[in-house]
Write a protein that holds these residues in place. Sequence first.
Motif, short mmCIF file in Angstrom:
data_model
loop_
_atom_site.label_atom_id
_atom_site.label_comp_id
_atom_site.label_asym_id
_atom_site.label_seq_id
_atom_site.Cartn_x
_atom_site.Cartn_y
_atom_site.Cartn_z
N LYS A 1 0.82 -1.22 0.00
CA LYS A 1 0.00 0.00 0.00
C LYS A 1 0.85 1.27 0.00
O LYS A 1 0.47 2.27 -0.61
N THR B 1 2.19 1.57 -3.67
CA THR B 1 1.10 1.88 -4.60
C THR B 1 0.63 3.32 -4.44
O THR B 1 0.46 4.05 -5.43
N THR C 1 -4.71 -3.84 -2.05
CA THR C 1 -3.62 -4.56 -2.71
C THR C 1 -3.73 -6.06 -2.50
O THR C 1 -3.64 -6.85 -3.44
N ASN D 1 1.64 -3.67 -7.78
CA ASN D 1 1.48 -2.27 -7.35
C ASN D 1 1.32 -1.35 -8.55
O ASN D 1 0.49 -0.42 -8.54
N TYR D 2 2.12 -1.58 -9.58
CA TYR D 2 2.00 -0.78 -10.81
C TYR D 2 0.63 -0.98 -11.46
O TYR D 2 0.03 -0.03 -11.98
N ALA E 1 -1.95 1.00 -9.50
CA ALA E 1 -1.77 2.43 -9.74
C ALA E 1 -2.23 2.81 -11.15
O ALA E 1 -2.93 3.82 -11.33
#
Length: 497
Positions: free
Chosen positions: A68, A71, A156, A324-325, A328
């Motif tokens: 988190k 992100t 996440t 994470n990408y 986002a």
Amino acid sequence: MLLNKKQKAEIFLYIFLKFILNKILKREGDVLPAHILRKIDKNVFKNFAKHITSLGIPVILVTGTNGKTTTSNIIAETVKFSGKEVCFNSNGANMTNGILGAIIGSYKLSKSSGLGIKDIALLDFKFSADIIVMECDEKVFPDVCSILNPKIITATNFYRDQLDRYGEVNSTVFGIKKAVKKISEELKNNNSGRISLVLPSFEPLAAFLGYDINADKKYFGFDESFFNSNYSNDINSAENFTGIELSDAVTCPNCKNMMFSSKGHTKNRFLYDFKCEKCGFAGHEPDIKATENISGSLTLELKEEKPSFFSFKPALSGDYNAANYLAAYSILKYHLNIGDDIIKTSFENFKTKFGRSYKKKSGDFEINIDLVKNPAGFSGVLKKLTESGSKVNILFAFSDRAADGRDVSWIWDVDFEKYKDYIENAVISGLRPYDMALRLKTAGMNPKKITVEYNLKKAVETIMNKAEAAGLNEKKIYILPTYTELLRLKKYINGIK
């Protein structure tokens, strides 16, 4: 809605307390000033949240067990790169006080006729951000969510984490889902649109947040081709994932029936192939998925009428960072309408601050720091370190202070058996080094390669000396600390040239 005199005084007090903390006491952070304000006025958070709502400032909340911080920082930095002002807790202070501190800290003095306390009513503070992006701890999420009324929420993943503090992960998820459902119903009853949820298709507990909820939902995930293209060593291939790398959702979060995967539970956790035959809860095909990770370039496929692709060279490596990408990008592309050129440039130039994941050059060596705090995250970090197939030198800084979690038995669920042969040297520090040493020895690691050093500064020096003597081709040192050791590391690492 204008700020009242009391709110102006609270902003003024916050600025004063932070000045004392930062400039005189030489301490960082927004937490203590916010804590003092909440002691003085128990409704301070709610009152400032009402002011933000009246301004029409959109709020994005990012929660989950792992990822988190990264992100939320990727989202915030990309929004900033697009030319907008962002309010976010970049230092990772994700409890209530940290979030409140970040919000109050975004009020800037625009004009005044004096700076004395008697002139508070004449001070003019303006909220300086166009958007709020907040990382939020799972435990406080229900309360923060009810106060800030976010328009966009992303989760996440949810794994066992500090059981002595959180309890079982299912109870945490149920509390978060209840808060999300409440906001969804309030928006529906007020004809105020729908909340937007951005969720992983591959993790049942996080995906469950979108089940049976009136919301605009986007799911992100992975194609199996991603894993077939990603690894040079067989140990991390899609065929060799073990049970510890699966989701903690053994039973269906909706009806408690046993979950299953048609591909078998030994497959990797990043595919959405899970289903409950009793109630029908199942994984979603991703709206956006990672398809390839070749030669340092990550390719995302967007499920549209005519599929489109987005490729970039990520600044951060590893499967968790790929996730994470994905989270986002889903928010930036679908909800904030930021162009691919801006996103690509931001993603490729993203730099982590000292915190959960951090890199620093020291002579010929690169020092890599990754926070470890639960079995899934720890195993994921070890997986990332061994992607190249090279041996690694690791400093484990392992403690059991309150912020780390008193119960250290979770390290027995970390899959050291798989990665032990890739560890050239292990230096262990912290308050519980022998617990970690025993775990590594039990996993089958050669005890001669394990060194215990209680003094953290000496431990850093020791791993650097051992790495130098090892003469490996890959000039990297890895430091894996628990939370309180991460904070202690900062002064040592910043002093290394």
